[in-house]
Structure formats: structure tokens, C-alpha cells
Design a protein around this motif. Sequence first.
Motif, PDB file in Angstrom:
ATOM      1  N   LEU A   1       7.712   7.046  41.709  1.00 12.96           N
ATOM      2  CA  LEU A   1       6.919   6.452  42.789  1.00 12.96           C
ATOM      3  C   LEU A   1       5.482   6.969  42.763  1.00 12.96           C
ATOM      4  N   SER A   2       5.324   8.247  42.538  1.00  9.35           N
ATOM      5  CA  SER A   2       3.988   8.836  42.517  1.00  9.35           C
ATOM      6  C   SER A   2       3.160   8.287  41.362  1.00  9.35           C
ATOM      7  N   ARG A   3       3.784   8.102  40.220  1.00  7.14           N
ATOM      8  CA  ARG A   3       3.045   7.633  39.051  1.00  7.14           C
ATOM      9  C   ARG A   3       2.801   6.129  39.081  1.00  7.14           C
ATOM     10  N   THR A   4       3.750   5.357  39.582  1.00  5.36           N
ATOM     11  CA  THR A   4       3.609   3.892  39.532  1.00  5.36           C
ATOM     12  C   THR A   4       2.948   3.306  40.769  1.00  5.36           C
ATOM     13  N   LYS A   5       3.162   3.894  41.930  1.00  5.72           N
ATOM     14  CA  LYS A   5       2.646   3.324  43.163  1.00  5.72           C
ATOM     15  C   LYS A   5       1.661   4.251  43.867  1.00  5.72           C
ATOM     16  N   GLY A   6       1.397   5.400  43.287  1.00  5.47           N
ATOM     17  CA  GLY A   6       0.473   6.343  43.911  1.00  5.47           C
ATOM     18  C   GLY A   6       1.007   6.955  45.188  1.00  5.47           C
ATOM     19  N   SER A   7       2.335   6.896  45.388  1.00 11.47           N
ATOM     20  CA  SER A   7       2.937   7.480  46.587  1.00 11.47           C
ATOM     21  C   SER A   7       2.773   8.987  46.561  1.00 11.47           C
ATOM     22  N   PRO A   8       2.385   9.564  47.696  1.00  8.06           N
ATOM     23  CA  PRO A   8       2.246  11.027  47.732  1.00  8.06           C
ATOM     24  C   PRO A   8       3.597  11.719  47.632  1.00  8.06           C
ATOM     25  N   TRP A   9       3.535  12.978  47.181  1.00  4.76           N
ATOM     26  CA  TRP A   9       4.751  13.786  47.134  1.00  4.76           C
ATOM     27  C   TRP A   9       5.292  13.951  48.539  1.00  4.76           C
TER      28      TRP A   9
ATOM     29  N   SER B   1      21.972  16.085  40.552  1.00  9.34           N
ATOM     30  CA  SER B   1      21.762  15.241  41.729  1.00  9.34           C
ATOM     31  C   SER B   1      20.357  15.433  42.285  1.00  9.34           C
ATOM     32  N   LEU B   2      19.929  16.672  42.401  1.00  9.86           N
ATOM     33  CA  LEU B   2      18.583  16.942  42.908  1.00  9.86           C
ATOM     34  C   LEU B   2      17.517  16.449  41.934  1.00  9.86           C
ATOM     35  N   ALA B   3      17.777  16.572  40.631  1.00  9.23           N
ATOM     36  CA  ALA B   3      16.827  16.088  39.626  1.00  9.23           C
ATOM     37  C   ALA B   3      16.661  14.577  39.728  1.00  9.23           C
ATOM     38  N   SER B   4      17.723  13.877  40.074  1.00  6.93           N
ATOM     39  CA  SER B   4      17.643  12.421  40.250  1.00  6.93           C
ATOM     40  C   SER B   4      16.679  12.069  41.372  1.00  6.93           C
TER      41      SER B   4
ATOM     42  N   LYS C   1      13.016  10.047  40.930  1.00  9.03           N
ATOM     43  CA  LYS C   1      12.600   8.871  41.709  1.00  9.03           C
ATOM     44  C   LYS C   1      11.223   9.091  42.326  1.00  9.03           C
ATOM     45  N   GLN C   2      10.999  10.279  42.885  1.00 10.48           N
ATOM     46  CA  GLN C   2       9.714  10.564  43.516  1.00 10.48           C
ATOM     47  C   GLN C   2       8.595  10.614  42.482  1.00 10.48           C
ATOM     48  N   LEU C   3       8.864  11.190  41.312  1.00  3.62           N
ATOM     49  CA  LEU C   3       7.851  11.208  40.262  1.00  3.62           C
ATOM     50  C   LEU C   3       7.476   9.783  39.856  1.00  3.62           C
TER      51      LEU C   3
END
Length: 182
Positions: A170-178, A159-162, A166-168
Motif C-alpha cells: 500500500l505504501s509503495r503503490t498508493k502512497g499510504s502512510p505507515w 502471519s505478522l509478515a503478511s 500488505k502495508q508495504l
Amino acid sequence: MESNGKGVSIDGLPLPFEAGEIDFGEPGTNGQHSFYQLIHQGRVIPCDFIGIMKSQQPVYLKGETVSNHDELMSNFFAQPDALAYGKTPEQLLGEKVPNHLIAHKTFSGNRPSLSLLLPSLNAYNIGQLLAIYEHRVAVEGFVWGINSFDQWGVELGKSLASQVRKQLNLSRTKGSPWRALI
């Protein structure tokens, strides 16, 4: 394999003991330099020694009294004896060990081990080993009243890996910060 690393019984009651086991190892004498000291003089850890009668690659070196396989088998038979019998301060004194080393060279003995000697290393014998360990885990679970087949701890990690996945993304595709995930 199943897991007996549980803190509660099938009924959800806290266990009055620590359940489960940790399986780790090393081939041949490699373990002597990493964890044999722990099993000889540290905490009591039941351990299994698995030996193979027929070497797959016997090497005989000129000037050596035994082959590499015979050297490994010597340790296979000796280490469980050392765990079982240990060495007393009286024995060490009889061997004229200096007094300042007596405490360091004393071994309590009475440490549990199991020796399994297989005729050869092949698929059939490896299957037998797997069956032994699967059976042991299942029987321990029955005796301890725990469900060896549930994986609630693993589910939490998934569950936590999911969330991390998602955050990884977002960070890779949209440049969203951690951001904090929990």
C-alpha cells in the motif's frame, strides 16, 4: 532442521526445564575472539568441536614450526581439554601468577563438549554431520515429550509478515502512510 525450542509438551503442559539448543559457531580459531571466553568462564554451554584430519589447503610458512592446519588442530584438541579440566587458583599460584589476576585466570572446568574428527571435508562427511544433528534433535524431542516438527512460533512470524507485506505494498503503490500493524 527441526526445532526443540518449545515451552510446552506435546500435551500442552508447561515444560519444567528450558528445551532446545542454540547452534552457532566459527571456523578455525575465529571463535576464540568472539565466544570462547563465554564458554570458558561465562554460562555453561555444551559445545561441539568439529575437526578435519586432512587439510584442503595446507600452508607452510617459513620459520613456523607447524602448518596452518596443524595450528588449527592444536586448538581443536586443546580447547576441549581446557573446558574439561580448567585451571585452579592453586595451579595459578604455583605458576607465580600475580594475586590480582588469580580470579581472572581461574577456570572451573567440568564444562561439557563433544569432539568430532572427520577424515576429510567432502559431501559424504558433511551428510554424516547433518544426520548426527538431525538425529540428536529428534531424540531430544522424544525424550523431552515435545513435538520437534511443529513450528507455531514461525507461523506467528509468517502471519505478522503478511500484514507488513500488505502495508508495504500500500505504501509503495498508493502512497499510504505507515500505520500500526498490531
